[in-house]
Every structure is written in structure tokens, then in C-alpha cells.
Enzyme design. Structure first.
Site, PDB file in Angstrom:
ATOM      1  N   CYS A 109      -7.027   6.723  -0.619  1.00  0.00           N
ATOM      2  CA  CYS A 109      -6.586   5.368  -0.677  1.00  0.00           C
ATOM      3  C   CYS A 109      -7.714   4.614   0.288  1.00  0.00           C
ATOM      4  CB  CYS A 109      -5.508   5.241  -0.433  1.00  0.00           C
ATOM      5  SG  CYS A 109      -4.572   3.562  -0.644  1.00  0.00           S
ATOM      6  N   SER A 110      -8.560   3.909  -0.089  1.00  0.00           N
ATOM      7  CA  SER A 110      -9.739   3.291   0.825  1.00  0.00           C
ATOM      8  C   SER A 110      -9.084   2.422   1.922  1.00  0.00           C
ATOM      9  CB  SER A 110     -10.729   2.551   0.060  1.00  0.00           C
ATOM     10  OG  SER A 110     -11.324   3.569  -0.510  1.00  0.00           O
ATOM     11  N   ALA A 111      -9.527   2.545   3.009  1.00  0.00           N
ATOM     12  CA  ALA A 111      -9.130   1.630   4.120  1.00  0.00           C
ATOM     13  C   ALA A 111      -9.177   0.064   3.673  1.00  0.00           C
ATOM     14  CB  ALA A 111     -10.100   1.763   5.406  1.00  0.00           C
ATOM     15  N   PRO A 112      -8.129  -0.645   4.025  1.00  0.00           N
ATOM     16  CA  PRO A 112      -8.058  -1.873   3.562  1.00  0.00           C
ATOM     17  C   PRO A 112      -8.926  -2.996   3.871  1.00  0.00           C
ATOM     18  CG  PRO A 112      -5.793  -1.102   4.540  1.00  0.00           C
ATOM     19  CD  PRO A 112      -6.950  -0.028   4.899  1.00  0.00           C
ATOM     20  N   ARG A 163       0.806  -1.163   0.009  1.00  0.00           N
ATOM     21  CA  ARG A 163       0.034   0.059  -0.103  1.00  0.00           C
ATOM     22  C   ARG A 163       0.733   1.203   0.091  1.00  0.00           C
ATOM     23  NH1 ARG A 163      -4.110   2.433   4.630  1.00  0.00           N
ATOM     24  NH2 ARG A 163      -5.646   3.393   3.212  1.00  0.00           N
TER      25      ARG A 163
END
Length: 401
Positions: free
Chosen positions: A98-101, A36
Site C-alpha cells: 500500500c504505497s505511501a500517501p 487507508r
């Protein structure tokens, strides 16, 4: 370069997501292969899940803090107000992230991706999910569309640096990408109030679309649609999800009552707080039966217990509004409304109708998308919820167009 401690924090997050059932075997390999950190800029704004406030991260000033944020289950906002606001301040409307995993891999699980599937992604963002998909199904099978030119340019650099070369398109995601159709899967990374039929038309029968839905009177929901032989997408709610809106469907909720001197006055016995804080099922019923109405709960800052439920329309240039004032101890409450629709009447009728149905939970609702529009249903797709209000000036159907 990264240290052993840095890599350990990345693996610790993966282990936690795996234990929670959010990161399954095929995606664990992709997570390890597509770090990431390649997709997060040196300066950004981290937004943890839960009540904790967001905070600025700066790799040059605090590398450890930056790394810990990147490998936590937090979304990382990389742009506010389409690039007009300083990301360090964390103020404005988030427009790229960047979206949360956790939500990323929960979405991928719902998408049910298999080897060699053709995938259309709406919203490239930083390029992380496009790269994860490229690792999973092969870069030649991935098309990702991003409307923001600045974000699209940076995403191309990020994806290339990570070693992948999917088809990255700069354009309006509402249009999909016809040249790559038909798609087996459509992965949507932005919220919509109305799902564009284009995405359905570009998916093959049996194809799956997973999209965040933002009903105006209820919490955002992740919806999993399957396309049938007639070109309809039939979907059920998966989980609560909060995403940035598709740019062409953005709207700002503002309390700006027009012509207050001409407003109507009436009283209601229904506590407006019950409507303002209603369960998901009630919010969905109101969404269908009072289309295009959103709510704002305005508490009295003097801590008197008073509050007002403010109702507005989400469309441009319509102008209907209503205010319902709660005063502790009063047997009924003041309603003030104006415009071609009595918004409180529609909303309160919908809420009471939901009660008469037995207060169904949100999981019993679903959506169908076809060329004619968007319909909300209860229990089965043939049980469509439609307004029976003779005075409703809106279409009886919950239209997408």
C-alpha cells in the site's frame, strides 16, 4: 471501531500532506472518504521514507503502533517474494504494498484527473488507490488490473468492504484492458524499464499516463506522458520515485562474471567513482547511450578506500560484464571486461559525452513512446539521444521491445 485519537492521527497526516501541497482539495475529500486502514492487513511491514529501517506491524499485538504506521507517510508492504516469505521478517523482494500517501497523491496530482474521466490502473495492490479513484471519478469509470491472484482476491474484499465496485481484473497489466478503452488517464503503480505501448494505444489522444520509470543506470523517476494525435506518448520527468517492478520486467542484478579467464584487461584514467555516483542527467545519458547496462558499486569491506564499479547487462543470457577497480593514489585504474560489448567503454564514453553537452540536469530529459519503441531525448522530443558507437551490438534506438 476506531478511537478519537486514531482518527486524529489520520487527520494529522492529511493536514501535513495538505500543507506540503501534496494533498489538494479534490483528493482531500477522497482521503477522508476512503480510510487507508481498510486496506492494510493486521500484519505487515512498514517502510518509512528516508534512512529509517522498516519494521513489522501487528494490529493484535500493538494496535497503536499499527495505527500510527498506517497513518504515516510510509509504504506498507503486504507481500514479499510473491507470498513465499513471511512478511513479519521484512526480508526478500517486496511484491505488493500500500504505497505511501505522499507519493500516491503526488501521482494523482500529476495525473490531473477530472470528473467522469475513464481511468485504467495498472497494479491494484491492496485496492486503496482504485477505491480513491472510484470516489473521485465514479466506480464505473475505473478499471484496475492486478497480476498476483492472491493480492487481487484480497483487494476485491478490501474494495468491497470500503463500499466501492470498480472493474477489478486479474491479469497481466502489460496488456492493459482493451474492453474498457479508450481511457482518459492511465495510473501505473509499478515501475517499468520499458513502457508497454499497449497502455498508449488504449489511451485517447490528449490522455495522460503517469508511470514510474526505472532506468537501469539512474534513480527511478515518475514520468508524466501525454498521448498525441499520432498515437505517441511524450513524457517529462516529474520527481524521483521508487516502485516495485512490473512482474514481466523484473530482473535481479547479480555479479556473476562468465569466463573470467578469457577477459580483456586495460587501464582507464577516469575515476570509476565519478561514474558510479554520477548525477541523474549523466545516468540518463548512460541509459540511452549504453542501453541495458546496470551498475553495482562494491566497496572494500576493509575500509581501505578501495572499491569496484561492476557493470552488468539487464537482459537474460547475454553475459557481458566489466569491473573497474579504484585504488586510492593510483594514476589510472584496472578495467576487466568480457563479452560481445565492452561495457566500460560504452559507459565511460556516454559519461564523457554528457560532460561535453554541458552536464544537463535530469529535468531536461524526456521520453517518447511509440509503436517502434522508446526514445530518450534532451530538451525537445526531436533531439533524440542515439549511440554513435560503431561497435555497439545493440540497436541504436533505445527500444521498448
Amino acid at each position: 471501531m476506531t478511537s478519537t485519537t486514531d482518527r486524529a492521527s489520520a487527520q494529522s497526516l492529511a493536514d501535513a500532506l495538505t500543507a506540503e501541497g501534496q494533498l489538494t482539495a479534490p483528493w482531500r475529500e477522497a482521503y477522508d472518504a476512503v480510510p487507508r486502514e481498510h486496506f492494510v492487513p493486521e500484519v505487515a511491514w512498514a517502510v518509512p521514507d528516508g534512512p529509517a529501517p522498516g519494521y513489522a506491524i501487528d494490529r493484535n499485538r500493538n494496535a497503536t503502533g499499527w495505527w500510527n504506521a498506517v497513518h504515516s507517510d510510509a509504504s506498507i508492504v503486504t507481500q514479499f517474494d510473491d507470498g513465499r516469505s513471511d512478511v513479519r521478517r521484512g526480508r526478500g523482494v517486496p511484491t505488493v504494498s500500500c504505497s505511501a500517501p505522499g507519493i500516491v497523491f503526488s501521482t494523482f496530482a500529476a495525473l490531473d484527473v477530472h470528473d467522469h474521466h475513464r481511468v485504467l490502473e495498472i497494479g491494484t495492490g491492496t485496492g486503496w488507490t482504485a477505491s480513491l479513484l472510484s470516489h473521485r471519478v465514479g466506480e464505473r469509470n475505473v478499471v484496475s488490473v492486478e497480476v498476483d491472484e492472491q493480492a487481487a482476491a484480497q483487494a476485491k474484499k478490501n474494495v468491497k468492504a470500503a463500499g466501492y465496485a470498480p472493474c477489478l481484473i486479474t491479469g497481466d497489466g502489460s496488456d492493459g484492458w482493451l474492453d474498457g478503452a479508450p481511457y482518459d488517464r492511465v495510473h501505473v503503480t509499478c515501475a517499468v524499464e520499458r513502457l508497454p505501448y499497449t497502455w498508449v494505444a488504449q489511451a485517447r489522444p490528449g490522455g495522460i499516463i503517469v508511470a514510474p520509470w526505472a532506468p537501469p543506470f539512474a534513480q527511478g523517476q515518475l514520468v508524466r506522458f501525454i498521448v498525441d494525435a499520432e498515437g505517441r506518448a511524450v513524457g517529462r520527468l516529474v520527481r524521483t520515485a521508487s516502485y516495485m517492478m512490473l512482474r514481466s520486467q523484473r530482473y535481479a542484478l547479480k555479479w556473476n562474471p562468465r569466463h573470467p579467464q578469457d577477459a580483456h584487461q586495460e587501464r582507464t584514467r577516469l575515476d570509476p567513482r565519478a561514474v558510479a555516483e554520477c548525477p541523474l542527467g549523466a545516468g540518463l545519458a548512460i541509459t540511452a547511450l549504453a542501453p541495458g547496462v546496470a551498475k553495482i558499486l562494491a566497496p572494500d569491506l576493509t575500509d581501505s578506500g578501495r572499491c569496484s564499479l561492476l557493470l552488468v547487462e539487464t537482459g537474460e543470457g547475454i553475459g557481458a560484464w566489466a569491473a573497474v577497480d579504484y585504488v586510492p593514489g593510483d594514476p589510472d585504474y584496472q578495467v576487466t571486461w568480457h563479452g560481445p560489448r565492452n561495457l566500460w567503454q560504452e559507459v565511460s564514453d556516454a559519461y564523457l559525452r554528457w560532460i561535453s553537452w554541458g552536464q544537463p540536469d535530469g529535468e531536461r530529459f524526456g521520453l517518447t513512446i511509440d509503436e517502434g519503441g522508446q526514445e530518450l531525448w534532451l530538451d525537445r522530443p526531436d533531439c533524440v539521444i542515439r549511440s554513435t558507437n560503431a561497435g555497439d551490438v545493440r540497436a541504436r534506438r533505445y527500444h521498448a521491445g
